[in-house]
Design a protein around this motif. Sequence first.
Motif, mmCIF file in Angstrom:
data_model
loop_
_atom_site.group_PDB
_atom_site.id
_atom_site.type_symbol
_atom_site.label_atom_id
_atom_site.label_comp_id
_atom_site.label_asym_id
_atom_site.label_seq_id
_atom_site.Cartn_x
_atom_site.Cartn_y
_atom_site.Cartn_z
ATOM 1 N N MET A 344 62.259 18.602 -20.791
ATOM 2 C CA MET A 344 61.635 17.342 -20.748
ATOM 3 C C MET A 344 62.348 16.138 -20.927
ATOM 4 N N ASP A 345 63.715 16.361 -21.665
ATOM 5 C CA ASP A 345 64.653 15.365 -21.979
ATOM 6 C C ASP A 345 65.074 14.708 -20.460
ATOM 7 N N VAL A 346 65.352 15.553 -19.782
ATOM 8 C CA VAL A 346 66.063 15.252 -18.290
ATOM 9 C C VAL A 346 64.745 14.619 -17.637
ATOM 10 N N MET A 347 63.472 15.092 -17.600
ATOM 11 C CA MET A 347 62.426 14.390 -16.829
ATOM 12 C C MET A 347 62.516 13.123 -17.379
ATOM 13 N N VAL A 348 62.594 12.839 -18.508
ATOM 14 C CA VAL A 348 62.331 11.395 -19.069
ATOM 15 C C VAL A 348 63.314 10.285 -18.532
ATOM 16 N N ALA A 349 64.538 11.189 -18.898
ATOM 17 C CA ALA A 349 65.768 10.472 -18.291
ATOM 18 C C ALA A 349 65.749 10.007 -16.630
ATOM 19 N N VAL A 350 65.323 11.022 -15.829
ATOM 20 C CA VAL A 350 65.207 10.718 -14.524
ATOM 21 C C VAL A 350 64.135 9.809 -14.305
ATOM 22 N N ALA A 373 64.595 17.469 -9.973
ATOM 23 C CA ALA A 373 64.777 18.123 -10.865
ATOM 24 C C ALA A 373 63.812 19.055 -11.467
ATOM 25 N N GLN A 374 62.662 18.955 -10.911
ATOM 26 C CA GLN A 374 61.469 19.760 -11.228
ATOM 27 C C GLN A 374 61.827 21.168 -10.640
ATOM 28 N N GLU A 375 61.935 20.899 -9.232
ATOM 29 C CA GLU A 375 62.709 22.080 -8.101
ATOM 30 C C GLU A 375 63.599 22.703 -8.681
ATOM 31 N N THR A 376 64.687 22.102 -9.482
ATOM 32 C CA THR A 376 65.707 22.854 -10.116
ATOM 33 C C THR A 376 65.358 23.758 -11.252
#
Length: 383
Positions: A344-350, A373-376
């Motif tokens: 979720m940190d990556v989701m916030v960043a993106v 990112a989600q697909e990854t």
Amino acid sequence: MQDKHYLLIPGPTPVPPSVLQAMSRPMIGHRSEEFAALHRRIQEKIKHVFQTEHEVFILTCSGTGGLEAAVANVLSPGDRVLALITGNFGERFANIARAYGAEVDEVHFGWGSDVDLAVVKEKLARGGYKAVLATHNETSTGVLNDIAGIGALVAETPALLLVDGVSSVGGVEIKMDEWHVDVLVTASQKAMMLPPGLAMIGVSPKAWRVIEENRAPRFYFSLPAARKSLEKWNTPYTPNVTLFQGLDAALDMMLAEGLENVYRRHRLLARATRNAVRALGLELLAGDACASPTVTAVKSPPGIPADDLRRVLKAEFGITFAGGQGILKGKIFRIAHMGFADKMDVMVAVSGLEMALARMNYPVELGRGVRAAQETFLGREQR
């Protein structure tokens, strides 16, 4: 919300609640039996992270202090040193050696590229080096260097391999003994999930033979003094007891997760970030073959100054990215995914990056990076 903030820089990084809780314990005396027991516990655990059978010394200083300790204990004025440079922190390591009077042979591989082993082999064949300086994970460029490969080459020579592992140890696999690393330095505020203030140094038997013969002056950074104190589970000078308590808890977290799982998590976060950046049409600084698992460097798109983009991210969305350093200042931004970081940190960043680009009138398709990112994370990424 004014106090809501997302810190996504490569140090200092967010500190887990359990580590903060450990650091809030009542103070204990640094010459007490309680501290000796704490130090002994830490020593047993940190050896697993360093992948070494030898002592790891913990100094109360920053990562740069740890690098200076490595240099001060190994080098004397006039010693020849080979410095392998792939960015700002490689340059810093070389500058520390130069400050101690070493004759530094700098080899620059470019900001965004990794160390070329063929060049290292050619340099070492000429002989005469007391030490080789290498940066495992160059956070200024998001590049990971092949320490195993470098170590195999240096091991065939009398030279010592000194490695800056400040932003890698705890987030990226490194096998100190197996990879022939003679001095390995890391620090508390990166993947180790602590506030700044501790440096940790592993030393090989090959390095100790050099250290014991070295007559160059040192006091606070004396590793022989640290080794003598460690025999009684102590430190030669006053340690940061609070950070030692936090380190004990952080190591527990890492070992409970399992080191292989820790490394796998960091690789996944990096891959999701890079896939998202590509989906947005932005250019990555480092290629896939040498991409760092703990930080991703991204070239700012044409017409969008990187630092302006970072200001929008922080002011409107409470997200902090790191900027470029040295020759890359104003040209790139860096997204950290190290230590206490998850999907979720990556989701916030993106998602924040998408909105900031849109706010600056860049033709971004909202949701495109988020979907990548989600697909990854769901195992559906395009290969």
